[in-house]
Design a protein around this motif. Structure first.
Motif, mmCIF file in Angstrom:
data_model
loop_
_atom_site.group_PDB
_atom_site.id
_atom_site.type_symbol
_atom_site.label_atom_id
_atom_site.label_comp_id
_atom_site.label_asym_id
_atom_site.label_seq_id
_atom_site.Cartn_x
_atom_site.Cartn_y
_atom_site.Cartn_z
ATOM 1 N N ILE A 4 0.926 -1.194 -0.192
ATOM 2 C CA ILE A 4 -0.077 -0.117 -0.126
ATOM 3 C C ILE A 4 0.974 1.225 -0.061
ATOM 4 O O ILE A 4 0.537 2.276 -0.721
ATOM 5 N N ARG A 5 1.793 1.114 0.707
ATOM 6 C CA ARG A 5 2.845 2.578 0.960
ATOM 7 C C ARG A 5 3.410 2.695 -0.551
ATOM 8 O O ARG A 5 3.683 3.931 -0.883
ATOM 9 N N ASN A 6 3.740 1.503 -1.070
ATOM 10 C CA ASN A 6 4.501 1.843 -2.384
ATOM 11 C C ASN A 6 3.544 2.255 -3.440
ATOM 12 O O ASN A 6 4.326 2.759 -4.596
ATOM 13 N N ARG A 7 2.199 2.215 -3.205
ATOM 14 C CA ARG A 7 1.480 2.564 -4.342
ATOM 15 C C ARG A 7 0.845 3.996 -4.006
ATOM 16 O O ARG A 7 -0.196 4.497 -4.782
ATOM 17 N N ARG A 8 1.051 4.372 -2.793
ATOM 18 C CA ARG A 8 0.559 5.914 -2.523
ATOM 19 C C ARG A 8 1.530 6.777 -2.296
ATOM 20 O O ARG A 8 2.653 6.597 -1.606
ATOM 21 N N SER A 9 1.321 7.971 -2.614
ATOM 22 C CA SER A 9 2.364 9.120 -2.463
ATOM 23 C C SER A 9 2.131 9.538 -0.980
ATOM 24 O O SER A 9 3.371 10.233 -0.630
ATOM 25 N N LYS A 10 1.179 9.596 -0.289
ATOM 26 C CA LYS A 10 0.996 9.826 1.174
ATOM 27 C C LYS A 10 -0.232 9.021 1.919
ATOM 28 O O LYS A 10 -0.599 8.662 1.341
ATOM 29 N N PRO A 11 0.132 8.722 3.018
ATOM 30 C CA PRO A 11 -0.863 8.078 3.823
ATOM 31 C C PRO A 11 -2.384 9.001 3.759
ATOM 32 O O PRO A 11 -2.317 9.968 3.454
ATOM 33 N N TRP A 12 -3.205 8.194 4.151
ATOM 34 C CA TRP A 12 -4.839 8.618 4.024
ATOM 35 C C TRP A 12 -4.962 9.857 5.012
ATOM 36 O O TRP A 12 -5.564 10.737 4.888
ATOM 37 N N ASP B 183 0.360 14.041 6.258
ATOM 38 C CA ASP B 183 0.771 14.893 5.078
ATOM 39 C C ASP B 183 2.033 13.937 4.314
ATOM 40 O O ASP B 183 2.067 14.174 3.093
ATOM 41 N N LYS B 184 2.515 13.128 5.058
ATOM 42 C CA LYS B 184 3.457 12.248 4.386
ATOM 43 C C LYS B 184 3.957 11.038 5.189
ATOM 44 O O LYS B 184 3.403 10.848 6.298
ATOM 45 N N TRP B 185 4.525 10.167 4.365
ATOM 46 C CA TRP B 185 5.089 8.983 5.095
ATOM 47 C C TRP B 185 6.246 9.236 6.149
ATOM 48 O O TRP B 185 7.277 10.110 6.052
#
Length: 146
Positions: free
Chosen positions: A59-67, A70-72
């Motif tokens: 999931i982390r690799n497919r998203r630019s930021k968490p739901w 603001d950032k990982w």
């Protein structure tokens, strides 16, 4: 919303620990006793944790930021130093001696208060000593990150 999701995540984690009997030090110590009366049941717990972790990284690799942020916040250090090694050794010794790691150790405050208070007291003491040592070694050094 973040507080609610944190609560639900902690609840699921705690239920998982209880169902897997990781809150029972005898089960954990039997798992760690590979040359004695070994109980391999916690391998399935580890397998489940690895599977959930793999899904999380997918999931982390497919998203630019968490739901909900603001950032990982992903650790970037990859070096192995004496602090990491000594911390790992102390964690392993404490886990092997007591049968508790921090998550299940908190449940011991309810399930087995006598052991729980000793364990949590040792965790607090160890954390305090670490921070005193770290802060003392950085005294007089401006702008040091913790």
């Amino acid at each position: 919303m973040i507080a609610f999701i944190t609560f639900v995540t902690g609840l699921i984690f705690g239920l998982g620990l209880a169902i897997a009997e990781m809150t029972n030090p005898a089960v954990v110590l039997a798992f760690l006793d590979i040359f004695g009366d070994w109980n391999p049941s916690l391998i399935f717990v580890m397998g489940g944790a690895v599977a959930v972790g793999m899904i999380g990284y997918m999931i982390r690799n497919r998203r630019s930021k968490p739901w909900l942020a603001d950032k990982w916040y992903i650790p970037t250090r990859q070096d192995i130093d004496k602090d990491l090694l000594s911390g790992a050794v102390m964690f392993g010794i404490g886990w092997g001696l007591s049968g508790y790691c921090p998550g299940p150790g908190l449940t011991a405050l309810v399930n087995n208060p006598a052991e729980g208070f000793y364990f949590i007291g040792a965790v607090i003491a160890g954390s305090t000593l670490y921070h005193l040592r770290r802060d003392g070694s950085r005294a007089g050094q401006p702008n040091q990150a913790p």
